[in-house]
Design a protein around this motif. Structure first.
Motif, PDB file in Angstrom:
ATOM      1  N   PRO A   1      95.709 -14.446  75.206  1.00  0.00           N
ATOM      2  CA  PRO A   1      96.374 -13.713  74.062  1.00  0.00           C
ATOM      3  C   PRO A   1      97.769 -12.716  74.677  1.00  0.00           C
ATOM      4  CG  PRO A   1      94.290 -12.438  73.716  1.00  0.00           C
ATOM      5  CD  PRO A   1      94.099 -14.014  75.385  1.00  0.00           C
TER       6      PRO A   1
ATOM      7  N   ILE B   1      99.644  -8.342  70.200  1.00  0.00           N
ATOM      8  CA  ILE B   1      98.557  -7.563  69.340  1.00  0.00           C
ATOM      9  C   ILE B   1      98.107  -6.216  69.189  1.00  0.00           C
ATOM     10  CG2 ILE B   1      95.992  -8.382  69.216  1.00  0.00           C
ATOM     11  CD1 ILE B   1      96.388 -10.444  70.695  1.00  0.00           C
TER      12      ILE B   1
ATOM     13  N   VAL C   1      89.180  -8.865  76.006  1.00  0.00           N
ATOM     14  CA  VAL C   1      89.530  -9.960  75.605  1.00  0.00           C
ATOM     15  C   VAL C   1      87.772 -10.254  75.070  1.00  0.00           C
ATOM     16  CG1 VAL C   1      90.280 -12.447  75.407  1.00  0.00           C
ATOM     17  CG2 VAL C   1      91.405 -10.764  76.810  1.00  0.00           C
TER      18      VAL C   1
ATOM     19  N   LEU D   1      93.085 -16.157  61.335  1.00  0.00           N
ATOM     20  CA  LEU D   1      94.224 -15.427  62.932  1.00  0.00           C
ATOM     21  C   LEU D   1      94.795 -14.730  62.292  1.00  0.00           C
ATOM     22  CD1 LEU D   1      94.984 -19.065  64.200  1.00  0.00           C
ATOM     23  CD2 LEU D   1      93.024 -17.218  65.179  1.00  0.00           C
TER      24      LEU D   1
ATOM     25  N   LYS E   1      92.736  -8.704  60.439  1.00  0.00           N
ATOM     26  CA  LYS E   1      92.386  -7.397  61.004  1.00  0.00           C
ATOM     27  C   LYS E   1      90.678  -6.911  60.881  1.00  0.00           C
ATOM     28  CE  LYS E   1      94.220  -3.524  62.014  1.00  0.00           C
ATOM     29  NZ  LYS E   1      94.885  -2.162  62.217  1.00  0.00           N
TER      30      LYS E   1
ATOM     31  N   THR F   1      92.487 -14.636  68.051  1.00  0.00           N
ATOM     32  CA  THR F   1      93.164 -14.863  69.058  1.00  0.00           C
ATOM     33  C   THR F   1      92.578 -16.308  69.300  1.00  0.00           C
ATOM     34  OG1 THR F   1      92.672 -14.554  71.104  1.00  0.00           O
ATOM     35  CG2 THR F   1      93.621 -12.933  69.605  1.00  0.00           C
TER      36      THR F   1
ATOM     37  N   ALA G   1      88.674 -13.472  71.357  1.00  0.00           N
ATOM     38  CA  ALA G   1      89.157 -12.437  70.306  1.00  0.00           C
ATOM     39  C   ALA G   1      89.845 -10.779  71.381  1.00  0.00           C
ATOM     40  CB  ALA G   1      88.078 -11.408  69.088  1.00  0.00           C
TER      41      ALA G   1
END
Length: 257
Positions: free
Chosen positions: A31, A36, A50, A113, A116, A140, A151
């Motif tokens: 990602p 992010i 990740v 997506l 958070k 993600t 994620a």
């Protein structure tokens, strides 16, 4: 790894959300970490990794993970991260993840997506002490059935700001969404906070936490600097804070960020 599917207490929670997803699915793309991280904030030492939710393996570790926790090798499975967590905080983490799953289902998987989640818990540091960390996670990757595949998690040491866990889960919108859901977890060690901010005040508080100045916030939100100052003054008053440093401490303690 010899055993990529090490058992940890969050597997059952995630399986209740994505019971039909393909197990051990490989992650094809990394990602965009920079984007992010831009959606998150880190006031102090932090790291990210990740997470592959199909088998709990973790990769693409930020190098400071080793320094912060005093490790010689990067963890390969989420269980190794959970093993660094204070045992008394694990029941809260399970409840927090359960609330995240319920809220995402309530909002709708088509929006997952752009959400958070964040909450706090204690982790063991290189000094062998348990200190308070702020956990943030962004999904993600999803499969064709919108089951979560991947994620990015970021952990920030906030012990220098506060040592008090608010036992609160926040689910906020990113990108095109402006969600703000504050969920109090029933826990015997903490009474719910009575502080209530407006949506705009929460938005400005988050930007303050990211380190933006008043003029920068003014441009980002397309409002006057006077309006930003007025909101900041109101936020300080509601939290009974004398300055930004005290505001950030109380914001963490009250589960506002």
């Amino acid at each position: 790894m010899d055993n990529p599917e090490q058992i940890h207490p969050l597997i059952e929670v995630w399986n209740s959300y994505s019971a039909e997803r393909e197990r051990n699915r490989p992650i094809a793309n990394i990602p965009p970490i920079e984007r992010i991280i831009g959606e998150m904030f880190a006031i102090g030492e932090f790291y990210y990794y990740v997470l592959n939710l199909t088998n709990s393996t973790i990769s693409n570790h930020h190098p400071d993970l080793l320094k912060i926790h005093g490790l010689k090798e990067y963890p390969g499975n989420l269980k190794e991260i959970i093993d660094l967590t204070h045992p008394e905080d694990i029941p809260f983490i399970i409840k927090a993840e359960e609330q995240v799953v319920r809220k995402i289902i309530e909002i709708g998987k088509d929006s997952q997506l752009y959400l958070k989640c964040s909450y706090c818990f204690r982790m063991k540091t290189a000094e062998r002490n348990y200190e308070l960390f702020h956990h943030q996670a962004i999904i993600t990757m999803e499969d064709e059935d919108r089951n979560i595949i991947q994620a990015v998690n970021i952990h920030t040491n906030i012990h220098h700001i506060t040592k008090e866990n608010p036992y609160t889960v926040l689910i906020t919108g990113i990108g095109p969404r402006n969600d703000f859901h504050q969920i109090k977890i029933e826990y015997p060690l903490k009474n719910p906070s009575e502080i209530s901010l407006t949506r705009r005040e929460n938005e400005i508080l988050t930007l303050i936490a990211k380190g933006y100045s008043g003029p920068e916030i003014s441009k980002m939100l397309i409002i006057s600097e006077h309006t930003v100052r007025t909101h900041r003054k109101n936020i300080l008053a509601k939290t009974n804070s004398r300055n930004s440093k005290e505001l950030l401490r109380k914001a963490f303690e009250c589960g506002l960020i």
